[in-house]
Enzyme design. Structure first.
Site, PDB file in Angstrom:
ATOM      1  CB  ALA A  55      45.055   6.568 123.209  1.00 53.50           C
ATOM      2  CG  HIS A  88      53.641   3.720 123.681  1.00 58.84           C
ATOM      3  ND1 HIS A  88      52.294   4.479 123.625  1.00 58.84           N
ATOM      4  CD2 HIS A  88      54.544   4.870 123.001  1.00 58.84           C
ATOM      5  CE1 HIS A  88      52.634   5.853 124.032  1.00 58.84           C
ATOM      6  NE2 HIS A  88      54.007   6.498 123.009  1.00 58.84           N
ATOM      7  CB  SER A 144      49.201   8.634 123.321  1.00 59.71           C
ATOM      8  OG  SER A 144      49.521   8.680 124.599  1.00 59.71           O
ATOM      9  CG  HIS A 197      51.290  11.719 130.720  1.00 60.99           C
ATOM     10  ND1 HIS A 197      51.867  12.089 129.388  1.00 60.99           N
ATOM     11  CD2 HIS A 197      49.543  10.809 130.287  1.00 60.99           C
ATOM     12  CE1 HIS A 197      51.113  11.512 128.464  1.00 60.99           C
ATOM     13  NE2 HIS A 197      50.530  11.011 128.616  1.00 60.99           N
ATOM     14  CG  MET A 241      48.242   5.146 131.290  1.00 63.23           C
ATOM     15  SD  MET A 241      50.042   5.066 130.895  1.00 63.23           S
ATOM     16  CE  MET A 241      49.389   3.425 130.285  1.00 63.23           C
ATOM     17  CB  SER A 242      46.313  10.799 130.216  1.00 64.96           C
ATOM     18  OG  SER A 242      44.489  10.394 128.847  1.00 64.96           O
ATOM     19  CG  ASN A 297      45.587  -0.671 123.774  1.00 62.63           C
ATOM     20  OD1 ASN A 297      45.551   0.103 123.911  1.00 62.63           O
ATOM     21  ND2 ASN A 297      45.237  -2.054 124.952  1.00 62.63           N
ATOM     22  CG  HIS A 309      52.180  13.436 123.754  1.00 58.28           C
ATOM     23  ND1 HIS A 309      51.128  13.838 124.804  1.00 58.28           N
ATOM     24  CD2 HIS A 309      51.987  11.525 124.358  1.00 58.28           C
ATOM     25  CE1 HIS A 309      50.456  12.452 125.040  1.00 58.28           C
ATOM     26  NE2 HIS A 309      51.115  11.216 124.691  1.00 58.28           N
ATOM     27  CE1 TYR A 334      54.356   7.936 130.344  1.00 57.07           C
ATOM     28  CE2 TYR A 334      51.475   8.036 130.859  1.00 57.07           C
ATOM     29  CZ  TYR A 334      52.789   7.990 130.250  1.00 57.07           C
ATOM     30  OH  TYR A 334      52.796   8.817 128.812  1.00 57.07           O
ATOM     31  CD  GLU A 335      55.906  12.857 130.760  1.00 59.38           C
ATOM     32  OE1 GLU A 335      56.365  13.127 129.987  1.00 59.38           O
ATOM     33  OE2 GLU A 335      53.722  13.409 131.109  1.00 59.38           O
TER      34      GLU A 335
HETATM   35  N1  HPA Z   1      45.987   0.802 129.788  1.00 58.13           N
HETATM   36  C1  HPA Z   1      46.319   1.879 130.056  1.00 58.13           C
HETATM   37  N2  HPA Z   1      46.110   3.073 128.614  1.00 58.13           N
HETATM   38  C2  HPA Z   1      46.460   3.431 127.931  1.00 58.13           C
HETATM   39  C3  HPA Z   1      45.912   1.664 127.585  1.00 58.13           C
HETATM   40  C4  HPA Z   1      45.405   0.456 127.838  1.00 58.13           C
HETATM   41  O1  HPA Z   1      45.427  -0.669 127.362  1.00 58.13           O
HETATM   42  N3  HPA Z   1      45.325   2.420 125.589  1.00 58.13           N
HETATM   43  C5  HPA Z   1      46.840   3.246 125.128  1.00 58.13           C
HETATM   44  N4  HPA Z   1      46.642   3.306 127.001  1.00 58.13           N
END
Ligand code: HPA
Length: 289
Positions: free
Chosen positions: A120, A261, A37, A90, A223-224, A247, A68, A92-93
């Site tokens: 990320a 995001h 990402s 992903h 998530m990947s 983050n 993306h 989640y898609e």
């Molecule tokens: N959690 C899950 N996926 C992420 C995060 C997070 O804090 N930051 C970037 N992708």
């Protein structure tokens, strides 16, 4: 996962996709790169670019996430031929884990030997800061605990063995190459090495979940990546993965902070150049087998 869905990403389908690509380009990359990402800019710095939109590639899934791009880019990085996924898939898609990882099998059939993945991630480790880059030394496949593993279902020996080892998922030599590249570039101050835990998303983790993951031994959460690595290793490709800490995971009920995001993409933008330089330097140092 139904038998029909598994079959849709079997050897023959992946072969067809790879052969289609091989018929459209003379490039024969040994290095495959997956951009996370906000990190797709790497694909823009490839030289002699040949671009294939995912929507034009037979059997290929489509990217639905902002940040993306959704294209496969062939070109060279510091003279080395690479193929780069500008946008990944992903869970989640709504895609099956087999669909999410299908491009790794296409990489294999294109002749790729080394896969470099970026993502990320949220920083669980309390020493981590936003903007840190973590070399993955290991992972926790949390969805795997409940059977979400891309190798579930009949095994095709043409890709790999039924019970692959993943205790060596992240190639130690490549980790050293990454550390050397980071010190050469003066990035040692923000370079980390740790354990990445994959979750299904798309909701970010609760405070209790972050506390749990930290206790489980994870340094970062995202998530990947993990599912792609499992499939790449199954097929015998070497893997290196890098997380950009976008983050810091919230673990305090008094905190007003929350993951979003936009912050993920903004950190990606701020660190994009560093990530691009790091990956190109790593690629330039690769000894091809
Ligand atoms: N959690 C899950 N996926 C992420 C995060 C997070 O804090 N930051 C970037 N992708």
């Amino acid at each position: 996962m139904s038998a029909a869905a598994e079959k849709a990403f079997g050897y023959d389908e992946c072969r067809k996709t790879a052969d289609w690509l091989l018929s459209k380009t003379r490039a024969r990359p040994k290095v495959g790169i997956v951009c996370g990402s906000g990190l797709g800019g790497l694909a823009e710095v490839l030289e002699g670019r040949e671009v294939f939109k995912y929507s034009d590639i037979p059997n290929f899934p489509q990217s639905t996430v902002p940040g993306h791009a959704g294209q496969l880019v062939f070109g060279t990085l510091k003279g080395k031929p690479c193929v780069c996924m500008q946008g990944r898939f992903h869970l989640y898609e709504g895609y099956s884990v087999q669909k999410v990882t299908m491009p790794m099998r296409v990489f294999k059939l294109l002749g790729v030997e080394t896969v470099i993945l970026t993502n990320a991630a949220g920083g669980l480790n309390r020493d981590y800061k936003v903007g840190d880059v973590m070399i993955l030394k290991d992972h926790i496949n949390l969805p795997g605990f409940t059977g979400v593993n891309p190798l579930f279902g009949p095994n095709d020996d043409r890709f790999g063995t039924r019970f692959p080892s993943v205790s060596d998922a992240y190639d130690r030599e490549l980790q050293q190459v990454a550390r050397d590249a980071a010190s050469k570039l003066g990035y040692a101050d923000f370079l980390r090495q740790g354990v990445y835990c994959v979750v299904g998303g798309p909701s970010f983790e609760t405070i209790a979940e972050c506390r749990l993951l930290l206790k489980l031994g994870a340094d970062a959460v995202g998530m990947s990546t993990v599912h792609e690595v499992i499939v790449a290793r199954h097929a015998g490709m070497r893997c290196l993965a890098l997380s950009l800490i976008t983050n810091i995971s919230v673990m305090d009920y008094d905190s007003r902070e929350k993951a979003n995001h936009e912050e993920v993409l903004e950190t990606g933008r701020q660190r994009a150049e560093h990530m691009e330089k790091l990956v190109s330097t790593i690629v330039s140092q690769l000894v091809q087998n």
